[in-house]
Design a protein around this motif. Sequence first.
Motif, short mmCIF file in Angstrom:
data_model
loop_
_atom_site.label_atom_id
_atom_site.label_comp_id
_atom_site.label_asym_id
_atom_site.label_seq_id
_atom_site.Cartn_x
_atom_site.Cartn_y
_atom_site.Cartn_z
N SER A 235 4.22 5.23 10.07
CA SER A 235 3.75 4.76 8.76
C SER A 235 4.20 5.77 7.70
CB SER A 235 2.23 4.64 8.75
OG SER A 235 1.81 3.75 9.75
N LEU A 236 5.29 5.45 7.02
CA LEU A 236 5.89 6.37 6.06
C LEU A 236 5.24 6.18 4.69
CD1 LEU A 236 8.10 8.51 5.81
CD2 LEU A 236 9.69 6.67 5.23
N PRO A 237 4.49 7.19 4.20
CA PRO A 237 3.75 7.02 2.96
C PRO A 237 4.58 7.27 1.71
CG PRO A 237 3.28 9.17 3.87
CD PRO A 237 4.21 8.48 4.84
N GLU A 238 4.05 6.79 0.58
CA GLU A 238 4.56 7.04 -0.76
C GLU A 238 5.91 6.39 -1.06
OE1 GLU A 238 2.45 8.22 -2.95
OE2 GLU A 238 1.00 8.56 -1.35
N ILE A 239 6.20 5.30 -0.34
CA ILE A 239 7.37 4.47 -0.63
C ILE A 239 6.86 3.23 -1.36
CG2 ILE A 239 9.30 3.15 0.32
CD1 ILE A 239 9.62 6.15 0.70
N ILE A 240 7.34 3.02 -2.56
CA ILE A 240 6.86 1.91 -3.39
C ILE A 240 7.67 0.65 -3.16
CG2 ILE A 240 6.53 1.14 -5.78
CD1 ILE A 240 6.06 4.14 -6.46
N SER A 241 9.00 0.79 -3.06
CA SER A 241 9.83 -0.39 -2.82
C SER A 241 11.16 0.02 -2.19
CB SER A 241 10.09 -1.17 -4.12
OG SER A 241 10.88 -0.41 -5.00
N ALA A 242 11.76 -0.95 -1.52
CA ALA A 242 13.08 -0.77 -0.92
C ALA A 242 13.90 -2.00 -1.28
CB ALA A 242 12.98 -0.61 0.59
N GLY A 243 15.19 -1.78 -1.51
CA GLY A 243 16.00 -2.91 -1.93
C GLY A 243 17.46 -2.75 -1.60
N LEU A 244 18.21 -3.80 -1.98
CA LEU A 244 19.64 -3.84 -1.77
C LEU A 244 20.33 -4.27 -3.05
CD1 LEU A 244 22.15 -3.86 0.16
CD2 LEU A 244 21.68 -6.30 0.48
N ARG A 245 21.41 -3.61 -3.38
CA ARG A 245 22.27 -4.00 -4.49
C ARG A 245 23.68 -4.18 -3.94
NH1 ARG A 245 23.02 -3.41 -10.26
NH2 ARG A 245 25.23 -3.12 -10.72
N VAL A 246 24.29 -5.31 -4.28
CA VAL A 246 25.68 -5.58 -3.94
C VAL A 246 26.42 -5.76 -5.25
CG1 VAL A 246 27.28 -7.14 -2.76
CG2 VAL A 246 24.97 -6.78 -1.83
N GLU A 247 27.49 -5.00 -5.41
CA GLU A 247 28.26 -5.11 -6.65
C GLU A 247 29.75 -5.11 -6.32
OE1 GLU A 247 27.05 -1.66 -8.92
OE2 GLU A 247 28.66 -0.45 -8.07
N GLN A 248 30.50 -5.71 -7.22
CA GLN A 248 31.95 -5.72 -7.08
C GLN A 248 32.45 -4.30 -7.33
OE1 GLN A 248 33.89 -8.88 -9.18
NE2 GLN A 248 35.75 -7.67 -9.37
N ALA A 249 33.30 -3.81 -6.42
CA ALA A 249 33.86 -2.48 -6.58
C ALA A 249 34.80 -2.47 -7.77
CB ALA A 249 34.61 -2.06 -5.32
N ILE A 250 34.70 -1.43 -8.58
CA ILE A 250 35.48 -1.34 -9.80
C ILE A 250 36.91 -0.90 -9.52
CG2 ILE A 250 35.69 -0.13 -12.01
CD1 ILE A 250 32.61 -0.02 -12.03
N ASN B 54 0.80 -1.22 0.00
CA ASN B 54 0.00 0.00 0.00
C ASN B 54 0.84 1.28 0.00
OD1 ASN B 54 -2.44 -1.47 0.06
ND2 ASN B 54 -2.27 -1.67 2.28
N LYS B 55 2.10 1.19 -0.42
CA LYS B 55 3.01 2.34 -0.46
C LYS B 55 3.19 2.98 0.90
CE LYS B 55 1.01 4.68 -3.72
NZ LYS B 55 0.71 5.70 -4.72
N ILE B 56 3.12 2.17 1.98
CA ILE B 56 3.32 2.69 3.34
C ILE B 56 4.34 1.79 4.03
CG2 ILE B 56 2.25 3.15 5.58
CD1 ILE B 56 -0.39 3.60 4.08
N TRP B 57 5.51 2.35 4.32
CA TRP B 57 6.57 1.58 4.97
C TRP B 57 6.44 1.77 6.48
CZ3 TRP B 57 12.48 2.12 3.57
CH2 TRP B 57 13.17 1.04 4.13
#
Length: 156
Positions: free
Chosen positions: A139-154, A30-33
């Motif tokens: 209840s934090l509104p208007e947040i659609i998704s949260a995620g994590l990205r792990v990448e090899q440092a260049i 519901n876009k509420i974190w």
Amino acid sequence: MRLVLAAVIFIFLVSCDDSRVYEENLDITNKIWIADSAKTFQFNIKDADKRYNLYFNLRNTVAYPYENIYVTYTLRDTLDNQLKKELVNFNLFDPKTGEPFGSGLGDVFDHQLPILNNYKFDHTGPYVFHLQQYMRMDSLPEIISAGLRVEQAINE
């Protein structure tokens, strides 16, 4: 037809990302974190000799009521030892103009915000990353998704 073409292009671009080790984005109901609703991510490190960058992925609407977001993160190893824990603050909108940062289409904006740069894991294997919003609103509104990205440092 345009949607199919856009999906094919997206898949092609994502599949060509050699530096990515892990990436997952979780939809927010519901876009509420909710403050006590931590997002949990489990990923595997196969090479402990390399360094990695970790990013907080966030998707919000322009109706998000603040210019920034505070989040806490915790990184744990397989034995549940806490390796890192920190409260971080990210600006999502320009404080002077109100213009949204990130990349957007319509009223939705995506952010990839640095959490840990050039981080060295002590050993190979699974790790767990917890992410929680830490704003004044439960209840934090208007947040659609949260995620994590792990990448090899260049820049090793």
